[in-house]
Write an enzyme that holds these catalytic residues in place. Structure first.
Site, PDB file in Angstrom:
ATOM      1  CB  SER A  77      -0.940   0.001   1.214  1.00  0.00           C
ATOM      2  OG  SER A  77      -0.213  -0.147   2.422  1.00  0.00           O
ATOM      3  CG  PHE A  78       4.280   3.812   2.448  1.00  0.00           C
ATOM      4  CD1 PHE A  78       3.602   5.018   2.431  1.00  0.00           C
ATOM      5  CD2 PHE A  78       5.640   3.826   2.717  1.00  0.00           C
ATOM      6  CE1 PHE A  78       4.255   6.221   2.679  1.00  0.00           C
ATOM      7  CE2 PHE A  78       6.312   5.019   2.972  1.00  0.00           C
ATOM      8  CZ  PHE A  78       5.611   6.212   2.945  1.00  0.00           C
ATOM      9  NE  ARG A  98       9.370 -11.293  -4.619  1.00  0.00           N
ATOM     10  CZ  ARG A  98      10.679 -11.264  -4.394  1.00  0.00           C
ATOM     11  NH1 ARG A  98      11.492 -11.984  -5.154  1.00  0.00           N
ATOM     12  NH2 ARG A  98      11.159 -10.523  -3.431  1.00  0.00           N
ATOM     13  CE  LYS A 171       6.940   4.927   8.113  1.00  0.00           C
ATOM     14  NZ  LYS A 171       5.704   5.611   8.526  1.00  0.00           N
ATOM     15  CB  ALA A 203      -1.055   3.695   1.946  1.00  0.00           C
ATOM     16  CE  LYS A 254       5.439   3.478  12.351  1.00  0.00           C
ATOM     17  NZ  LYS A 254       4.376   2.849  11.538  1.00  0.00           N
ATOM     18  CG  ASP A 307       5.092   6.965  11.866  1.00  0.00           C
ATOM     19  OD1 ASP A 307       3.919   6.728  11.511  1.00  0.00           O
ATOM     20  OD2 ASP A 307       6.068   6.346  11.411  1.00  0.00           O
ATOM     21  NE  ARG A 318       1.393  -3.275   7.010  1.00  0.00           N
ATOM     22  CZ  ARG A 318       1.852  -2.265   6.288  1.00  0.00           C
ATOM     23  NH1 ARG A 318       1.059  -1.664   5.436  1.00  0.00           N
ATOM     24  NH2 ARG A 318       3.108  -1.868   6.400  1.00  0.00           N
ATOM     25  CG  ASN A 319       2.625  -2.676  13.210  1.00  0.00           C
ATOM     26  OD1 ASN A 319       3.238  -3.713  13.413  1.00  0.00           O
ATOM     27  ND2 ASN A 319       2.920  -1.852  12.222  1.00  0.00           N
TER      28      ASN A 319
END
Length: 428
Positions: A77-78, A98, A171, A203, A254, A307, A318-319
């Site tokens: 996404s990013f 890929r 990250k 994103a 973070k 952030d 996601r985290n």
């Protein structure tokens, strides 16, 4: 006429004449004092000269859209959002993915159906699954692959590097080595000019043209200016820094606290608890950063508190989602599988826990998460310990504290032993 930087330095110098009690008043004053004493305070910059140089580069880009040739490696996404932004700014931009079938789908639909469904990509964005043609003759190569694939990707493009610059958008930390992405770049491609980018960059919000900002950190001023020229837009601001380690560390750390916040929200905690967790996380990040050579002022910027706030406060993170699933009783394996994307914080917790333990850096939230995720300790018992342990100072990396990792482990064990037996949550 004195500029803002000189005025701030004058103010800091005059504060040295005050008593030690005055010096400790306020978070910002304490951090500035520590930065000055450690000799890692920021150099004087001429904001006018920087802005003038960036404006000049941007003007050249707009006059000649093909001036900068960019490759973005990684179709998450990013990476997709940044590639789209560059293409929209008129840069000659190629997004490498890929999987050949995915490339065909993206080119046909002009959409990243897996990670950014429903968001149309710029007509000028190119797509490729051929690594050599993607990076050859480019000016800057942006890597947006998971940390687990970062070294391999660099090794794969090494034969085609003839002067291109590398910018990491990843990250995280390399598993088992604690290597940051900049460390891997220096190891695999020691001669290249490189930088790292980090900030509150969800994103989906960038694709929606919601005002956002990021930080490009590099020791190369021309590279900083080039990235600013390529990505800066009416809705996306790009700030510069020369603290590569601090910016990169903020972006990695973070993720730990986003997992903690996701778990806390699953337990339906109040706003007081969230605020406490957020501020203790910032203190913990800053303390770790100082001990490993970063400028503490960096953690007050976009790549630090910015952030941290965005990642801990949004279900787009996601985290955060991983932590929320853990808080609802899922096992770590089930949560990662359900997410279907890389959550860098899972690996970062393990890496930072081990490094902090070895170096004696007090990281109570990180150690607590490690105990819950990797040692199967009861989350409630660990949370009670964190409240019972308490703190003697608010900003521990500035003021001394009276806790150690050894006492933390002992108290955590005692809290778990004292907790009455309760039925465990069902795990998926």
């Amino acid at each position: 006429m004195t500029n803002a930087t000189d005025q701030k330095n004058d103010k800091n110098n005059s504060s040295n004449d005050k008593s030690s009690g005055d010096k400790q008043s306020g978070l910002l004053a304490s951090i500035i004092e520590r930065a000055t004493k450690s000799g890692i305070g920021r150099k004087k910059l001429n904001p006018s000269a920087v802005e003038s140089a960036v404006a000049k580069n941007m003007a050249q880009i707009h006059k000649n859209p093909t001036k900068l040739r960019l490759a973005f490696l990684g179709g998450g996404s990013f990476g997709t959002a940044m590639a789209n932004l560059a293409a929209r700014n008129g840069c000659d931009t190629t997004l490498w993915v890929r999987n050949k079938r995915t490339v065909k789908s993206m080119a046909k639909l002009q959409m990243n159906k897996q990670y950014l469904p429903g968001y149309k990509l710029d007509d000028r964005l190119k797509y490729s699954h051929d690594l050599e043609s993607s990076v050859k003759d480019k000016d800057i190569i942006f890597l947006a692959v998971p940390s687990s694939a970062f070294r391999e990707t660099l090794q794969n493009i090494a034969p085609f590097i003839t002067g291109q610059s590398i910018v990491s958008l990843t990250k995280g930390m390399e598993k088992d080595t604690f290597a940051m992405m900049s460390d891997i770049i220096k190891d695999v491609l020691p001669e290249v000019s490189f930088g790292v980018m980090s900030g509150p960059n969800l994103a989906v919000e960038i694709m929606k043209n919601m005002p956002s900002a990021t930080v490009i950190a590099s020791n190369s001023e021309p590279l900083r200016h080039a990235v600013q020229a390529a990505l800066h837009s009416a809705f996306f601001r790009v700030f510069a820094s020369d603290d590569v380690h601090g910016v990169e560390l903020g972006g990695a750390l973070k993720n730990i606290y986003a997992i903690a916040m996701g778990m806390a929200v699953a337990y339906e905690v109040g706003e007081n608890t969230k605020a406490m967790l957020l501020t203790r996380a910032l203190a913990e990040m800053s303390r770790f950063g100082v001990e490993t050579g970063a400028n503490p002022l960096t953690f007050l910027g976009l790549s630090g508190v910015g952030d941290l706030y965005a990642t801990c406060g949004s279900e787009l993170s996601r985290n955060f989602r991983i932590g929320n699933m853990l808080g609802r009783g899922m096992s770590i394996d089930a949560a990662v599988k359900k997410l279907g994307q890389t959550a860098e914080g899972v690996n970062t917790i393990q890496q930072v826990h081990e490094k902090a333990t070895k170096q004696g850096i007090y990281m109570p939230i990180t150690h607590a998460l490690y105990a819950v995720i990797y040692e199967d300790k009861a989350a409630l018992g660990v949370a009670l310990h964190l409240m019972e342990a308490g703190f003697r100072s608010d900003v521990e990396f500035v003021m001394p504290h009276d806790h150690s990792n050894a006492s933390l482990s002992a108290q955590m064990k005692k809290s778990a032993d004292d907790l009455p037996d309760t039925p465990a949550k069902d795990k998926d």
